[in-house]
Design a protein around this motif. Sequence first.
Motif, PDB file in Angstrom:
ATOM      1  N   PHE A  51      29.552  64.912  40.312  1.00 50.70           N
ATOM      2  CA  PHE A  51      29.254  66.289  40.551  1.00 50.70           C
ATOM      3  C   PHE A  51      29.804  66.210  42.154  1.00 50.70           C
ATOM      4  O   PHE A  51      29.437  65.423  43.080  1.00 50.70           O
ATOM      5  N   ILE A  52      30.575  67.173  42.558  1.00 46.75           N
ATOM      6  CA  ILE A  52      31.058  67.461  43.773  1.00 46.75           C
ATOM      7  C   ILE A  52      30.283  68.873  44.429  1.00 46.75           C
ATOM      8  O   ILE A  52      30.618  70.020  43.751  1.00 46.75           O
ATOM      9  N   VAL A  53      29.845  68.650  45.415  1.00 49.31           N
ATOM     10  CA  VAL A  53      28.964  69.849  46.009  1.00 49.31           C
ATOM     11  C   VAL A  53      29.525  69.826  47.552  1.00 49.31           C
ATOM     12  O   VAL A  53      30.367  69.094  47.905  1.00 49.31           O
ATOM     13  N   GLY A  93      36.901  71.983  50.919  1.00 49.42           N
ATOM     14  CA  GLY A  93      37.820  71.021  50.135  1.00 49.42           C
ATOM     15  C   GLY A  93      37.216  70.604  48.821  1.00 49.42           C
ATOM     16  O   GLY A  93      37.957  69.699  48.097  1.00 49.42           O
ATOM     17  N   THR A  94      36.317  71.085  48.263  1.00 53.07           N
ATOM     18  CA  THR A  94      35.579  70.738  46.920  1.00 53.07           C
ATOM     19  C   THR A  94      36.764  70.880  46.075  1.00 53.07           C
ATOM     20  O   THR A  94      37.002  69.886  44.745  1.00 53.07           O
ATOM     21  N   ASP A 119      31.688  75.264  37.017  1.00 58.66           N
ATOM     22  CA  ASP A 119      31.138  75.818  35.737  1.00 58.66           C
ATOM     23  C   ASP A 119      29.740  76.428  35.928  1.00 58.66           C
ATOM     24  O   ASP A 119      29.093  76.854  34.977  1.00 58.66           O
ATOM     25  N   ASP A 120      29.316  76.816  37.283  1.00 55.88           N
ATOM     26  CA  ASP A 120      27.971  77.472  37.412  1.00 55.88           C
ATOM     27  C   ASP A 120      28.027  78.786  36.653  1.00 55.88           C
ATOM     28  O   ASP A 120      26.993  79.125  35.960  1.00 55.88           O
ATOM     29  N   PRO A 121      29.282  79.583  36.421  1.00 54.03           N
ATOM     30  CA  PRO A 121      28.951  80.914  35.576  1.00 54.03           C
ATOM     31  C   PRO A 121      28.766  80.488  34.300  1.00 54.03           C
ATOM     32  O   PRO A 121      28.218  81.743  33.705  1.00 54.03           O
ATOM     33  N   VAL A 122      28.670  79.359  33.624  1.00 54.34           N
ATOM     34  CA  VAL A 122      28.032  79.136  32.088  1.00 54.34           C
ATOM     35  C   VAL A 122      26.805  79.649  32.105  1.00 54.34           C
ATOM     36  O   VAL A 122      26.136  80.229  31.148  1.00 54.34           O
ATOM     37  N   SER A 182      32.612  67.711  37.522  1.00 50.08           N
ATOM     38  CA  SER A 182      31.884  69.305  38.060  1.00 50.08           C
ATOM     39  C   SER A 182      32.282  69.166  39.271  1.00 50.08           C
ATOM     40  O   SER A 182      31.827  68.662  40.410  1.00 50.08           O
ATOM     41  N   LYS A 183      32.858  70.479  39.707  1.00 55.62           N
ATOM     42  CA  LYS A 183      32.793  71.007  40.922  1.00 55.62           C
ATOM     43  C   LYS A 183      32.012  72.151  41.226  1.00 55.62           C
ATOM     44  O   LYS A 183      32.302  73.264  40.656  1.00 55.62           O
ATOM     45  N   ASN A 184      31.020  72.083  41.919  1.00 51.54           N
ATOM     46  CA  ASN A 184      30.293  73.566  42.323  1.00 51.54           C
ATOM     47  C   ASN A 184      29.525  73.399  43.690  1.00 51.54           C
ATOM     48  O   ASN A 184      28.505  72.939  43.908  1.00 51.54           O
ATOM     49  N   PRO A 185      30.245  74.340  44.692  1.00 50.19           N
ATOM     50  CA  PRO A 185      29.496  74.464  45.788  1.00 50.19           C
ATOM     51  C   PRO A 185      28.078  75.020  45.804  1.00 50.19           C
ATOM     52  O   PRO A 185      27.074  74.535  46.465  1.00 50.19           O
ATOM     53  N   VAL A 186      27.807  75.920  44.655  1.00 49.73           N
ATOM     54  CA  VAL A 186      26.422  76.356  44.326  1.00 49.73           C
ATOM     55  C   VAL A 186      25.376  75.336  43.702  1.00 49.73           C
ATOM     56  O   VAL A 186      24.310  75.565  43.671  1.00 49.73           O
ATOM     57  N   PHE A 187      26.137  74.035  43.535  1.00 46.46           N
ATOM     58  CA  PHE A 187      25.293  73.084  43.207  1.00 46.46           C
ATOM     59  C   PHE A 187      24.446  72.190  44.339  1.00 46.46           C
ATOM     60  O   PHE A 187      23.593  71.488  44.321  1.00 46.46           O
TER      61      PHE A 187
END
Length: 403
Positions: free
Chosen positions: A72-74, A80-81, A158-161, A222-227
């Motif tokens: 996971f990339i946060v 740069g994510t 993928d947070d929009p799922v 997975s890349k999600n700044p919101v994570f």
Amino acid sequence: MTFDARGLLRFYAKVLFASRGTDSRITKKRALILTFFFPFLMLVGLVHLTGFLLDDLFFRGYRTLQVKRPVFIVGVFRSGTTFLHRLLAKDTRRFTSMRLWEILFAPSITEKKLLLAMGKLDRRLGSPLCRRILAWEDRTFHTLNRLHKLSLFEPEEDDPVLLNIFSSFFQYFGFPMNGEPNPFVWFDTRLSSKDRARIMGFYKRCVQRHLYVFGPDKQFLSKNPVFSPKVRSLGETFPDARVICMVRSPLAAVPSTFSLFSLLYRFVNSPLDKYPMREATLEMISHWYRYPVAELEQWPVEKRKVLTYDTLVGDNPGRVVLELYQRFGFKAEPAYRRTLEEEDRKARGFRSEHAYRMEEIGLDPVRIVREYRDIFERYGFDTEGYAQEEDRAPCEERSPAAA
């Protein structure tokens, strides 16, 4: 119940009866969206729900599929994510990520298989549908692409799922409740354990569905700044996860985030301010800079890495990736090493086209340096003279000459 029906009804009630004077006030644009766009999304949601039910009838094995060593990339937005995500995603033998078409239109196994079959048929016919989609993307995403390259066929956050259970950070762009904080900004620390378990359980099942179709032997990427505020929950849900936290100078990341948010807000709203919700956004960014790093410090070294934007986008991003592989215990195959060598050559000629002036957005760079002083000092970010200006200001205010 997984779906937050109460939250959806509460949001609609606020928009309809308590939105006067707010960014959610009823304008012509908002009326059209409330009348057509949101009901369409709810209809799509019902299609997804049907797909989920069919999954449990015909593809029940996905529930027992193990998610092995996901990555996971946060990090704060614009740090740069995306660059790192797409660089790692080129290792297709190891990683698999959700692409935008899957996130929006095919979260269920049933829908994935159906759309993949349609894609296969389209290719046999010479790809007429694919060409039309690419042309539509060029028209629709033209403005946003200046900030973030978007395509239905690219790996995406993928947070929009989680919109399928009305539990996504991004739903607050459609319902910007002025004065009401977005609870997903503080996911680990302010949501109840029950809500966190509900949301993360659904997300894990979405990951399992993806792996079921695209490779149960692969690692999920997975890349999600919101994570960023979900690091603890990620560790609880995926015990052998690896997490990379990207960090960029606040003088670059903060104004760039405001530019991105402005586009997203104005897509479905008529905000009173070009850059709405300044203080709430600054508070969010502050938490996302500090919380994930503090949380990751409690993790084993071989399962976490904090990486600066400047280090990643320098002349040797391939070398940075290989160092990550070594840290996480991964092996880079020869084909992927050649890909990284090519990325290094591209990086030497890369220059960012984006530049932002704090003053144009209504932000004070001196304030940014002051409020994020620990970030600047910890990572050695350049303050471009603003620190000296801050240090000088109190003396000027007290001096007779200044009076």
